[in-house]
Motif scaffolding. Structure first.
Motif, PDB file in Angstrom:
ATOM      1  N   ASP A  78       0.821  -1.210   0.000  1.00  0.00           N
ATOM      2  CA  ASP A  78       0.000   0.000   0.000  1.00  0.00           C
ATOM      3  C   ASP A  78       0.856   1.262   0.000  1.00  0.00           C
ATOM      4  N   LEU A  79       1.915   1.251   0.797  1.00  0.00           N
ATOM      5  CA  LEU A  79       2.796   2.413   0.865  1.00  0.00           C
ATOM      6  C   LEU A  79       3.451   2.675  -0.486  1.00  0.00           C
ATOM      7  N   LEU A  80       3.992   1.634  -1.109  1.00  0.00           N
ATOM      8  CA  LEU A  80       4.655   1.801  -2.401  1.00  0.00           C
ATOM      9  C   LEU A  80       3.661   2.245  -3.473  1.00  0.00           C
ATOM     10  N   ARG A  81       2.440   1.765  -3.395  1.00  0.00           N
ATOM     11  CA  ARG A  81       1.418   2.201  -4.343  1.00  0.00           C
ATOM     12  C   ARG A  81       1.165   3.701  -4.214  1.00  0.00           C
ATOM     13  N   GLU A  82       1.085   4.172  -3.008  1.00  0.00           N
ATOM     14  CA  GLU A  82       0.847   5.601  -2.797  1.00  0.00           C
ATOM     15  C   GLU A  82       2.028   6.439  -3.266  1.00  0.00           C
ATOM     16  N   LEU A  83       3.196   5.806  -3.338  1.00  0.00           N
ATOM     17  CA  LEU A  83       4.384   6.492  -3.843  1.00  0.00           C
ATOM     18  C   LEU A  83       4.528   6.335  -5.355  1.00  0.00           C
ATOM     19  N   GLY A  84       3.505   5.798  -5.998  1.00  0.00           N
ATOM     20  CA  GLY A  84       3.485   5.721  -7.451  1.00  0.00           C
ATOM     21  C   GLY A  84       4.048   4.450  -8.056  1.00  0.00           C
ATOM     22  N   GLN A  85       4.290   3.420  -7.222  1.00  0.00           N
ATOM     23  CA  GLN A  85       4.844   2.163  -7.705  1.00  0.00           C
ATOM     24  C   GLN A  85       3.734   1.111  -7.789  1.00  0.00           C
ATOM     25  N   PRO A  86       3.431   0.598  -8.984  1.00  0.00           N
ATOM     26  CA  PRO A  86       2.297  -0.322  -9.162  1.00  0.00           C
ATOM     27  C   PRO A  86       2.605  -1.762  -8.742  1.00  0.00           C
ATOM     28  N   VAL A  87       3.092  -1.938  -7.539  1.00  0.00           N
ATOM     29  CA  VAL A  87       3.414  -3.280  -7.054  1.00  0.00           C
ATOM     30  C   VAL A  87       2.146  -3.993  -6.590  1.00  0.00           C
ATOM     31  N   TRP A  88       2.201  -5.294  -6.520  1.00  0.00           N
ATOM     32  CA  TRP A  88       1.096  -6.076  -5.978  1.00  0.00           C
ATOM     33  C   TRP A  88       1.669  -7.219  -5.160  1.00  0.00           C
ATOM     34  N   LEU A  89       0.840  -7.796  -4.296  1.00  0.00           N
ATOM     35  CA  LEU A  89       1.304  -8.819  -3.359  1.00  0.00           C
ATOM     36  C   LEU A  89       0.853 -10.194  -3.815  1.00  0.00           C
ATOM     37  N   LYS A  90       1.824 -11.007  -4.216  1.00  0.00           N
ATOM     38  CA  LYS A  90       1.555 -12.393  -4.611  1.00  0.00           C
ATOM     39  C   LYS A  90       1.575 -13.282  -3.365  1.00  0.00           C
ATOM     40  N   TRP A  91       0.633 -14.223  -3.309  1.00  0.00           N
ATOM     41  CA  TRP A  91       0.584 -15.120  -2.149  1.00  0.00           C
ATOM     42  C   TRP A  91       1.846 -15.982  -2.094  1.00  0.00           C
ATOM     43  N   PRO A  92       2.462 -16.168  -0.908  1.00  0.00           N
ATOM     44  CA  PRO A  92       2.030 -15.571   0.350  1.00  0.00           C
ATOM     45  C   PRO A  92       2.856 -14.363   0.792  1.00  0.00           C
ATOM     46  N   ASN A  93       3.966 -14.076   0.121  1.00  0.00           N
ATOM     47  CA  ASN A  93       4.879 -13.097   0.723  1.00  0.00           C
ATOM     48  C   ASN A  93       5.758 -12.356  -0.281  1.00  0.00           C
ATOM     49  N   TYR A 127       5.460  -8.054  -6.209  1.00  0.00           N
ATOM     50  CA  TYR A 127       5.688  -8.182  -7.647  1.00  0.00           C
ATOM     51  C   TYR A 127       5.483  -6.844  -8.349  1.00  0.00           C
ATOM     52  N   LEU A 128       6.251  -6.665  -9.414  1.00  0.00           N
ATOM     53  CA  LEU A 128       6.067  -5.552 -10.341  1.00  0.00           C
ATOM     54  C   LEU A 128       5.780  -6.205 -11.688  1.00  0.00           C
ATOM     55  N   GLY A 129       4.525  -6.140 -12.116  1.00  0.00           N
ATOM     56  CA  GLY A 129       4.132  -6.900 -13.297  1.00  0.00           C
ATOM     57  C   GLY A 129       4.235  -8.387 -13.022  1.00  0.00           C
ATOM     58  N   SER A 130       5.029  -9.087 -13.829  1.00  0.00           N
ATOM     59  CA  SER A 130       5.160 -10.540 -13.676  1.00  0.00           C
ATOM     60  C   SER A 130       6.472 -10.951 -13.017  1.00  0.00           C
ATOM     61  N   LYS A 131       7.207  -9.970 -12.464  1.00  0.00           N
ATOM     62  CA  LYS A 131       8.501 -10.276 -11.858  1.00  0.00           C
ATOM     63  C   LYS A 131       8.555  -9.839 -10.399  1.00  0.00           C
ATOM     64  N   LYS A 132       9.276 -10.619  -9.618  1.00  0.00           N
ATOM     65  CA  LYS A 132       9.410 -10.333  -8.193  1.00  0.00           C
ATOM     66  C   LYS A 132      10.338  -9.139  -7.973  1.00  0.00           C
ATOM     67  N   ALA A 133       9.878  -8.189  -7.162  1.00  0.00           N
ATOM     68  CA  ALA A 133      10.675  -7.010  -6.830  1.00  0.00           C
ATOM     69  C   ALA A 133      11.004  -6.940  -5.348  1.00  0.00           C
ATOM     70  N   GLY A 134      10.459  -7.868  -4.565  1.00  0.00           N
ATOM     71  CA  GLY A 134      10.719  -7.853  -3.134  1.00  0.00           C
ATOM     72  C   GLY A 134       9.972  -8.970  -2.445  1.00  0.00           C
ATOM     73  N   GLY A 135      10.123  -9.028  -1.151  1.00  0.00           N
ATOM     74  CA  GLY A 135       9.434 -10.076  -0.416  1.00  0.00           C
ATOM     75  C   GLY A 135       9.535  -9.874   1.080  1.00  0.00           C
TER      76      GLY A 135
END
Length: 211
Positions: free
Chosen positions: A84-99, A102-110
């Motif tokens: 949520d924080l990164l989204r508010e900063l303009g980064q379209p990340v999403w949370l893949k289950w479970p941890n 992702y940015l698009g189809s690639k992992k950017a963190g965990g």
């Protein structure tokens, strides 16, 4: 909360959990490293980091987290707050289950979570500047320390698990084309059913991830 900053650590998660076991950390504490050489990832994988990326671990008391948070949902919870924080900063990340972040189809963190004594210890890595091959980076000039400060502020007023789960349940659909691992076994998420405690049901079996 005390913030301990290091130029280099093999692993912020390992450093913080070991300090808690030795009795050196007894209050909520965050650890930040400019560079990490042997980070803890899923399935005992290493999360190697480049300078400028985000490597932090945060120890919070169980009593500081929502009363309705199931232990099996801890990584989802910490991951969603960062998402949520990164989204508010303009980064379209999403949370893949479970941890995984992702940015698009690639992992950017965990996120990796350890339950230890009276603490939950959440280790979070985000590729802010640069990534390894087949991974993604946000390519932002955001400072890791500023991101940590903002994240800790969020954790002071995070919603109840029930409220967060309503939002995450919708995003979980993005995980279906992907999979996860249970030990050495690869598990497709295509037909998984997300349960209210953050676990999934697959072929009649409940799969819990606390990592």
């Amino acid at each position: 909360m005390e913030i301990l900053s290091f130029e280099h650590l093999p692993s912020t998660q390992r450093w913080l959990t070991e300090a808690i076991r030795r009795g050196e950390i007894t209050e909520p504490t965050a650890v930040l490293a400019r560079e990490q050489s042997d980070g803890m990832g899923s399935r005992e994988n290493r999360w190697i980091g480049h300078p400028g990326n985000f490597f932090a671990s945060i120890a919070l008391r169980e009593s500081d987290l929502p009363e309705d948070l199931p232990p099996s949902a801890a990584s989802i919870y910490f991951g969603w707050v960062m998402r949520d924080l990164l989204r508010e900063l303009g980064q379209p990340v999403w949370l893949k289950w479970p941890n995984d972040l992702y940015l698009g189809s690639k992992k950017a963190g965990g996120v990796i979570t350890t339950r230890l004594r009276s603490f939950y210890v959440a280790g979070i890595g985000v590729n802010l500047k640069k990534s390894e091959k087949n991974f993604a980076a946000l390519e932002t000039e955001l400072s890791p320390m500023i991101l940590l400060d903002m994240y800790l502020q969020r954790l002071e007023s995070v919603p109840k698990w029930k409220e967060l789960f309503r939002k995450y349940r919708l995003e979980f659909e993005r995980s279906r084309p992907f999979g996860t691992h249970r030990g050495a076994e690869f598990i497709s998420l295509e037909k998984a059913q997300l349960m209210e405690d953050g676990s999934i049901m697959l072929d009649g079996e409940r799969i819990v991830e606390l990592r």
